[in-house]
Write a protein that holds these residues in place. Sequence first.
Motif, mmCIF file in Angstrom:
data_model
loop_
_atom_site.group_PDB
_atom_site.id
_atom_site.type_symbol
_atom_site.label_atom_id
_atom_site.label_comp_id
_atom_site.label_asym_id
_atom_site.label_seq_id
_atom_site.Cartn_x
_atom_site.Cartn_y
_atom_site.Cartn_z
ATOM 1 N N VAL A 71 0.942 -1.215 0.297
ATOM 2 C CA VAL A 71 -0.080 -0.049 -0.077
ATOM 3 C C VAL A 71 0.887 1.041 -0.136
ATOM 4 O O VAL A 71 2.075 1.103 0.500
ATOM 5 C CB VAL A 71 -1.037 0.058 1.139
ATOM 6 C CG1 VAL A 71 -2.119 -1.106 1.105
ATOM 7 C CG2 VAL A 71 -0.373 0.071 2.584
ATOM 8 N N ASP A 72 0.398 2.262 -0.623
ATOM 9 C CA ASP A 72 0.942 3.667 -0.571
ATOM 10 C C ASP A 72 -0.055 4.485 -0.270
ATOM 11 O O ASP A 72 -1.059 4.555 -0.994
ATOM 12 C CB ASP A 72 1.661 3.902 -1.788
ATOM 13 C CG ASP A 72 2.627 5.191 -1.963
ATOM 14 O OD1 ASP A 72 3.308 5.209 -0.558
ATOM 15 O OD2 ASP A 72 2.731 5.496 -2.533
ATOM 16 N N SER A 73 0.183 5.593 0.557
ATOM 17 C CA SER A 73 -0.818 6.657 0.495
ATOM 18 C C SER A 73 -0.001 7.831 1.367
ATOM 19 O O SER A 73 0.783 7.693 2.147
ATOM 20 C CB SER A 73 -1.882 6.621 1.302
ATOM 21 O OG SER A 73 -2.833 7.506 1.374
ATOM 22 N N PRO A 74 -0.409 9.177 1.171
ATOM 23 C CA PRO A 74 -0.075 10.304 1.895
ATOM 24 C C PRO A 74 -0.342 10.044 3.273
ATOM 25 O O PRO A 74 0.310 11.037 4.249
ATOM 26 C CB PRO A 74 -0.334 11.541 1.331
ATOM 27 C CG PRO A 74 -0.893 11.130 -0.136
ATOM 28 C CD PRO A 74 -1.150 9.720 -0.033
ATOM 29 N N LYS A 75 -1.528 9.353 3.695
ATOM 30 C CA LYS A 75 -1.886 9.286 5.055
ATOM 31 C C LYS A 75 -1.018 8.304 5.960
ATOM 32 O O LYS A 75 -1.192 8.386 7.023
ATOM 33 C CB LYS A 75 -3.369 8.502 4.817
ATOM 34 C CG LYS A 75 -4.302 9.312 4.409
ATOM 35 C CD LYS A 75 -5.874 8.710 4.311
ATOM 36 C CE LYS A 75 -6.791 9.769 4.272
ATOM 37 N NZ LYS A 75 -7.155 10.676 5.161
ATOM 38 N N ILE A 76 0.303 7.743 5.063
ATOM 39 C CA ILE A 76 0.909 6.647 5.871
ATOM 40 C C ILE A 76 1.827 7.629 6.242
ATOM 41 O O ILE A 76 2.729 8.277 5.611
ATOM 42 C CB ILE A 76 1.418 5.538 4.900
ATOM 43 C CG1 ILE A 76 0.464 4.748 4.554
ATOM 44 C CG2 ILE A 76 2.600 4.737 5.775
ATOM 45 C CD1 ILE A 76 0.756 3.653 3.517
ATOM 46 N N LEU A 77 2.230 7.755 7.952
ATOM 47 C CA LEU A 77 3.564 8.326 8.428
ATOM 48 C C LEU A 77 4.763 7.450 8.029
ATOM 49 O O LEU A 77 4.875 6.479 8.395
ATOM 50 C CB LEU A 77 2.988 8.938 9.908
ATOM 51 C CG LEU A 77 1.954 9.470 10.198
ATOM 52 C CD1 LEU A 77 1.641 9.404 11.762
ATOM 53 C CD2 LEU A 77 1.986 10.877 9.730
ATOM 54 N N ALA A 78 5.796 8.347 7.970
ATOM 55 C CA ALA A 78 6.893 7.521 7.546
ATOM 56 C C ALA A 78 8.074 8.433 7.755
ATOM 57 O O ALA A 78 8.153 9.596 7.542
ATOM 58 C CB ALA A 78 7.091 7.050 6.204
ATOM 59 N N LYS A 79 9.164 7.949 8.484
ATOM 60 C CA LYS A 79 10.611 8.684 8.776
ATOM 61 C C LYS A 79 11.452 7.860 9.017
ATOM 62 O O LYS A 79 11.116 6.578 9.675
ATOM 63 C CB LYS A 79 10.264 9.337 10.300
ATOM 64 C CG LYS A 79 11.130 10.057 10.803
ATOM 65 C CD LYS A 79 10.905 10.950 11.949
ATOM 66 C CE LYS A 79 12.038 11.660 12.485
ATOM 67 N NZ LYS A 79 11.731 12.456 13.901
#
Length: 299
Positions: A71-79
């Motif tokens: 899955v991919d989305s701007p709703k996924i927080l990543a750092k």
Amino acid sequence: MKKGTVIYISNMNIQVVTADVKRDVINIEDAFRLPLHEGVMLNGVIIDDHALKDALKPLSEKGIHEVHLVVDSPKILAKVASVPKLKEKEILQFVKDELSVVENNTMENVVYDFAYLGEDPSAKKASRILCVGVERKFIDSYLDVFKELGITIKSIDYAVNTLISLVHELPGFLNKTYVITQVDGQNINSVLFINNEYALTSRSRAFANQGTSEYENEIGGLVSQLKQFASSATHETPISDIYFFGVSEQESESLFESVYQASNLIAKRLPSSRAISVKQNMEFDVNDYAYCIGYLRRK
């Protein structure tokens, strides 16, 4: 993963790869794409679950009852973060703390996870990890759709994490600073790697119609901005290459010319790999299934 089916759902289509992974070789047994009507998906969010179920029905008809989902989305927080040697439970708490500073205040019931990216050369006995968080309802929306079709989702991975795995598989990326850009209709998602290490994800939207010169010029401008960022005081290593996927060979020629005019970078499609084996007379292009192949290469 040894054998199974991996699925990625973009705004434009559903990408499906069934493969058997033996040692260092991905043996592709089947690969196909199912078209999606406009408005079914938006930035990884399911807008029309009925239409998505209809589009996914060929999976059941092919006897596919278990899948691994990307899955991919701007709703996924990543750092990206550096962690000392800790127990898994302690790392998950670390991830929660790291992402709390970038969380949207409206997010509720967040699910956290992480992936190891390798040793951190700047800190003794520390590792670089990709911290990830997403609302549970985002995950549940996918689980519900597949459950109604009688398909079990065995695992879910973040697209950027699979892309990180992919670049370690493909030839020619070692010690380079480069950009990999996915073209998904109006969505342009770029991932910057500095010295072959993941740095950041940039998400943009093209306003011109796909296939027009204005659309291609917009993408060229986005690439130019990323090039300037990588060459800034913070990131002194200039971008040497840019790779695109999600765009056909026919569309590539004029798009790549626009990118060169805007950024002076020679754009390319993702290269093939000897570690990907396909059946005789079977057509397969990693550019059509990049995230799925990246998942299959996870360690």
